[in-house]
Enzyme design. Structure first.
Site, PDB file in Angstrom:
ATOM      1  N   ALA A   1       0.867  -1.079  -0.048  1.00 57.29           N
ATOM      2  CA  ALA A   1       0.109   0.394  -0.140  1.00 57.29           C
ATOM      3  C   ALA A   1       0.855   1.639  -0.110  1.00 57.29           C
ATOM      4  CB  ALA A   1      -0.497  -0.345   1.096  1.00 57.29           C
TER       5      ALA A   1
ATOM      6  N   HIS B   1       6.673   6.442   1.740  1.00 61.18           N
ATOM      7  CA  HIS B   1       7.733   5.091   1.385  1.00 61.18           C
ATOM      8  C   HIS B   1       8.329   5.662   0.030  1.00 61.18           C
ATOM      9  CE1 HIS B   1       4.235   3.136   3.195  1.00 61.18           C
ATOM     10  NE2 HIS B   1       5.040   2.357   3.391  1.00 61.18           N
TER      11      HIS B   1
ATOM     12  N   GLN C   1       2.652  -9.991  13.263  1.00 64.04           N
ATOM     13  CA  GLN C   1       2.706  -8.566  13.972  1.00 64.04           C
ATOM     14  C   GLN C   1       1.483  -7.670  13.740  1.00 64.04           C
ATOM     15  OE1 GLN C   1       5.560  -6.548  11.361  1.00 64.04           O
ATOM     16  NE2 GLN C   1       4.426  -5.205  11.191  1.00 64.04           N
TER      17      GLN C   1
ATOM     18  N   GLN D   1      10.641   7.369  10.215  1.00 66.15           N
ATOM     19  CA  GLN D   1      10.887   8.033  11.670  1.00 66.15           C
ATOM     20  C   GLN D   1       9.172   7.396  12.179  1.00 66.15           C
ATOM     21  OE1 GLN D   1      13.497   8.745  13.764  1.00 66.15           O
ATOM     22  NE2 GLN D   1      11.797   9.375  15.815  1.00 66.15           N
ATOM     23  N   LYS D   2       8.200   8.278  11.361  1.00 65.28           N
ATOM     24  CA  LYS D   2       6.801   7.632  11.964  1.00 65.28           C
ATOM     25  C   LYS D   2       6.732   6.946  12.623  1.00 65.28           C
ATOM     26  CE  LYS D   2       1.977   7.326  10.142  1.00 65.28           C
ATOM     27  NZ  LYS D   2       1.686   5.296  10.418  1.00 65.28           N
TER      28      LYS D   2
ATOM     29  N   VAL E   1       7.332  12.067   6.788  1.00 65.63           N
ATOM     30  CA  VAL E   1       6.232  12.416   5.350  1.00 65.63           C
ATOM     31  C   VAL E   1       4.713  13.069   6.157  1.00 65.63           C
ATOM     32  CG1 VAL E   1       5.865  12.635   3.003  1.00 65.63           C
ATOM     33  CG2 VAL E   1       8.044  11.716   3.932  1.00 65.63           C
TER      34      VAL E   1
END
Length: 337
Positions: free
Chosen positions: A34, A39, A66, A154-155, A182
């Site tokens: 997705a 990305h 996960q 980093q998100k 972003v």
């Protein structure tokens, strides 16, 4: 090097092993598909790092280990054709999109990576076992792809910290590179889950980024006052005198400088963010807060209120409707203003 926007789809470890001659480094971007602009930013950073003689590989794998609930796993978007286009346009040479059976032959692995104490905090507390499953698949993908460097956003700050810790503790021969979050023009952090928000839910969801930005701005203002307090002779007595003279704005400024204390930082940061999140909890549709935490980037333990220096991460997670979102922002206490 990918110069045309075309990328090769690889389905098996054997195909990956045989893929492409190269004389430069291999850079890796791991995803669950997705793909969006966040990305693409990672892929472009990997492309730059790999250089013209290197190779960029993107993995697309929805990892069942996960996901705590089967419904969440089934709901996760799968858009491989579109992912290939995004990856190729951003500079990927190959997309490794294996089946579950290829990654976990014989069923789920009996031996897994344990995320330890850090993996039980925040996201780990909300999603038990999530980080064990994440680290297990990251370890497998690192072994299968053998990159020189791997790029992560980093998100997902806690995920990034755990991957760095695993690589360091278990001596993986790879550099882990973090890339800044972003955001969309309205401030919402890019996420594959954003597509599940309707217009009203999205308006409520903007409280996450607004809370983080408010906390950042509050810290900057606090540290500016502290810097002024060190270089001026402002006192509460002077503020009172200005008030008697009718200089209300000057008096308020003088009093703020006089009362500026280094230890106010963490508490002020939390309070600024929580004010906005509390308002969003009363919105329609409401924001259901999971956590707001100011943590040490090294181990994700809470920052004490008396912290005056050092780096921190302010992290937030919440649900809006049926969609769970996370966001964070890095902060530095004691930074020069």
């Amino acid at each position: 090097m990918n110069t045309t926007g075309a990328t090769t789809l690889l389905r098996t470890a054997a195909e990956l092993d045989a893929f492409g001659a190269r004389t430069g480094p291999r850079a890796l971007v791991m995803t669950m598909g997705a793909l969006h602009e966040g990305h693409a930013t990672l892929i472009r950073a990997a492309r730059t790092a790999a250089g013209p003689d290197g190779q960029v590989v993107v993995t697309v794998f929805v990892n069942p280990l996960q996901f705590g609930e089967a419904a969440d796993l089934d709901r996760y978007p799968r858009t491989l054709d579109a992912d290939l286009a995004v990856a190729g346009a951003a500079g990927a040479d190959g997309v490794f999109a294996p089946s579950v059976e290829e990654v976990y032959p014989g069923g789920e692995p009996q031996v897994r990576i344990d995320a330890g104490a850090m993996g039980e905090r925040l996201e780990g507390a909300s999603r038990p076992g999530h980080f064990d499953g994440m680290l297990t698949v990251v370890a497998k993908m690192l072994h299968l792809t053998r990159p020189d460097a791997a790029f992560f956003g980093q998100k997902d700050a806690q995920q990034l910290a755990l991957i760095r810790r695993m690589v360091r503790d278990l001596n993986f021969p790879v550099e882990i590179v973090g890339v800044e979050t972003v955001r969309e023009p309205d401030g919402l952090a890019l996420s594959s889950r954003n597509r599940f928000l309707d217009a009203e839910e999205r308006r409520t969801a903007l409280a996450l980024s607004r809370a983080l930005f408010a906390a950042r701005d509050r810290l900057a203002a606090q540290q500016a006052l502290q810097a002024r307090a060190q270089t001026t002779t402002a006192t509460t007595g002077r503020a009172a005198a200005l008030t008697r003279l009718g200089e209300v704005r000057a008096a308020a400024d003088t009093q703020a400088v006089a009362w500026a204390r280094p230890g106010d930082g963490p508490a002020a940061v939390r309070a600024a963010a929580r004010t906005i999140l509390d308002d969003a909890a009363a919105a329609q549709p409401p924001l259901a807060l999971d956590y707001l935490a100011l943590v040490d980037p090294a181990d994700f333990t809470e920052i004490p209120d008396d912290r005056t220096t050092g780096d921190a991460i302010l992290a937030v997670a919440a649900r809006v409707g049926a969609t769970r979102l996370i966001d964070n922002i890095p902060l530095t206490f004691g930074a020069d203003t």
